[in-house]
Design a protein around this motif. Structure first.
Motif, short mmCIF file in Angstrom:
data_model
loop_
_atom_site.label_atom_id
_atom_site.label_comp_id
_atom_site.label_asym_id
_atom_site.label_seq_id
_atom_site.Cartn_x
_atom_site.Cartn_y
_atom_site.Cartn_z
N THR A 140 -4.95 5.29 1.91
CA THR A 140 -6.30 4.76 2.15
C THR A 140 -6.88 4.21 0.85
OG1 THR A 140 -6.60 6.39 3.91
CG2 THR A 140 -8.58 5.33 3.03
N GLN A 141 -6.69 4.92 -0.26
CA GLN A 141 -7.15 4.43 -1.56
C GLN A 141 -6.41 3.15 -1.93
OE1 GLN A 141 -6.55 7.64 -4.33
NE2 GLN A 141 -8.65 8.37 -4.10
N ALA A 142 -5.12 3.11 -1.67
CA ALA A 142 -4.32 1.91 -1.97
C ALA A 142 -4.83 0.72 -1.16
CB ALA A 142 -2.85 2.18 -1.68
N GLN A 143 -5.10 0.94 0.12
CA GLN A 143 -5.60 -0.14 0.98
C GLN A 143 -6.95 -0.64 0.50
OE1 GLN A 143 -5.32 1.90 4.71
NE2 GLN A 143 -3.20 1.28 5.06
N ALA A 144 -7.83 0.27 0.10
CA ALA A 144 -9.16 -0.11 -0.40
C ALA A 144 -9.02 -0.95 -1.67
CB ALA A 144 -10.01 1.12 -0.65
N LEU A 145 -8.15 -0.55 -2.57
CA LEU A 145 -7.92 -1.30 -3.81
C LEU A 145 -7.41 -2.71 -3.50
CD1 LEU A 145 -7.68 -1.25 -6.98
CD2 LEU A 145 -5.28 -0.71 -6.57
N LEU A 146 -6.47 -2.82 -2.59
CA LEU A 146 -5.89 -4.11 -2.25
C LEU A 146 -6.88 -5.02 -1.54
CD1 LEU A 146 -2.38 -2.83 -1.11
CD2 LEU A 146 -2.98 -3.94 -3.27
N GLU A 147 -7.78 -4.44 -0.77
CA GLU A 147 -8.77 -5.24 -0.05
C GLU A 147 -9.81 -5.86 -0.99
OE1 GLU A 147 -10.16 -2.58 2.98
OE2 GLU A 147 -8.39 -2.91 4.22
N GLU A 148 -9.91 -5.34 -2.22
CA GLU A 148 -10.82 -5.94 -3.21
C GLU A 148 -10.36 -7.34 -3.60
OE1 GLU A 148 -11.12 -3.36 -6.58
OE2 GLU A 148 -12.04 -1.74 -5.42
N GLY A 149 -9.07 -7.63 -3.43
CA GLY A 149 -8.56 -8.96 -3.70
C GLY A 149 -8.24 -9.27 -5.15
N ARG A 150 -8.10 -8.24 -5.98
CA ARG A 150 -7.83 -8.48 -7.40
C ARG A 150 -6.41 -8.11 -7.80
NH1 ARG A 150 -12.44 -5.76 -10.69
NH2 ARG A 150 -11.75 -3.99 -9.47
N THR A 151 -5.55 -7.84 -6.82
CA THR A 151 -4.17 -7.47 -7.09
C THR A 151 -3.28 -8.69 -6.89
OG1 THR A 151 -4.62 -5.23 -6.31
CG2 THR A 151 -2.32 -5.88 -6.40
N ARG A 152 -2.24 -8.79 -7.72
CA ARG A 152 -1.32 -9.92 -7.63
C ARG A 152 0.13 -9.44 -7.63
NH1 ARG A 152 -3.82 -14.69 -8.42
NH2 ARG A 152 -5.94 -14.61 -9.22
N ILE A 153 0.97 -10.16 -6.90
CA ILE A 153 2.42 -9.94 -6.92
C ILE A 153 3.02 -11.24 -7.43
CG2 ILE A 153 4.53 -9.53 -5.59
CD1 ILE A 153 2.91 -7.90 -3.64
N ASP A 191 0.83 -1.21 0.00
CA ASP A 191 0.00 0.00 0.00
C ASP A 191 0.86 1.26 0.00
OD1 ASP A 191 0.81 -0.46 2.66
OD2 ASP A 191 -1.05 0.33 3.51
N ARG A 192 1.93 1.23 0.73
CA ARG A 192 2.84 2.37 0.79
C ARG A 192 3.56 2.56 -0.54
NH1 ARG A 192 7.85 3.18 4.82
NH2 ARG A 192 7.76 5.42 4.89
N PHE A 193 3.98 1.46 -1.16
CA PHE A 193 4.65 1.51 -2.45
C PHE A 193 3.75 2.16 -3.51
CE2 PHE A 193 5.55 -0.38 -6.62
CZ PHE A 193 6.87 0.03 -6.78
N LEU A 194 2.50 1.71 -3.60
CA LEU A 194 1.57 2.27 -4.59
C LEU A 194 1.33 3.76 -4.37
CD1 LEU A 194 -1.01 -0.65 -4.79
CD2 LEU A 194 0.82 -0.09 -6.42
N PHE A 195 1.31 4.19 -3.12
CA PHE A 195 1.15 5.60 -2.80
C PHE A 195 2.41 6.38 -3.17
CE2 PHE A 195 1.81 8.83 0.65
CZ PHE A 195 0.92 9.77 0.17
N PHE A 196 3.58 5.86 -2.81
CA PHE A 196 4.84 6.55 -3.08
C PHE A 196 5.12 6.70 -4.57
CE2 PHE A 196 7.61 6.08 1.00
CZ PHE A 196 6.64 6.72 1.73
N ILE A 197 4.72 5.72 -5.40
CA ILE A 197 5.00 5.83 -6.84
C ILE A 197 3.89 6.56 -7.58
CG2 ILE A 197 6.51 3.82 -6.88
CD1 ILE A 197 4.17 2.32 -8.30
N ARG A 198 2.94 7.11 -6.83
CA ARG A 198 1.91 7.99 -7.35
C ARG A 198 0.88 7.32 -8.25
NH1 ARG A 198 2.27 13.26 -6.69
NH2 ARG A 198 3.99 14.01 -5.45
N LEU A 199 0.65 6.02 -8.06
CA LEU A 199 -0.44 5.38 -8.79
C LEU A 199 -1.78 5.67 -8.13
CD1 LEU A 199 0.90 1.88 -9.90
CD2 LEU A 199 0.64 3.95 -11.24
N LEU A 200 -1.73 5.96 -6.82
CA LEU A 200 -2.94 6.31 -6.08
C LEU A 200 -2.66 7.55 -5.23
CD1 LEU A 200 -3.70 2.66 -5.19
CD2 LEU A 200 -5.22 4.12 -6.51
N LYS A 201 -3.71 8.33 -4.97
CA LYS A 201 -3.55 9.61 -4.29
C LYS A 201 -3.35 9.50 -2.79
CE LYS A 201 -5.90 12.38 -7.69
NZ LYS A 201 -6.87 13.43 -7.92
N SER A 202 -3.74 8.36 -2.19
CA SER A 202 -3.58 8.20 -0.75
C SER A 202 -3.35 6.74 -0.39
CB SER A 202 -4.81 8.72 0.00
OG SER A 202 -5.91 7.85 -0.21
#
Length: 90
Positions: free
Chosen positions: A17-30, A4-15
């Motif tokens: 909180t937005q990054a956490q909400a996206l990740l909680e949807e369960g559609r992200t993969r590493i 969540d911090r990485f996505l915020f730092f690289i500016r894909l998401l504005k906060s």
């Protein structure tokens, strides 16, 4: 670094909180493995696949940012591997 911090730092998401909400949807993969929690660890060389703004983005981590800096600094931390429309019109 936390995903969540990485996505915020690289500016894909504005906060984070937005990054956490996206990740909680369960559609992200590493590296093809589904992300179970927002605190999942990101490492250099990892491939992240995530739905964002109506498309599926695939990025490779080149370096871990130390702060949320200006856009060019953030962009240097990842490489865009692909973007697929979710509408099927790719």
């Amino acid at each position: 670094m936390r995903l969540d911090r990485f996505l915020f730092f690289i500016r894909l998401l504005k906060s984070r909180t937005q990054a956490q909400a996206l990740l909680e949807e369960g559609r992200t993969r590493i590296d093809g493995r589904r992300v179970e929690k927002t605190s999942e660890t990101v490492r250099v060389g990892a491939t992240i696949t995530l739905p964002l703004r109506g498309a599926v983005r695939v990025i490779r981590v080149l370096s871990l940012p130390v702060r949320r800096g200006p856009s060019p600094e953030a962009r240097a931390c990842y490489e865009e591997l692909g973007v697929d429309d979710q509408d099927g019109a790719a």
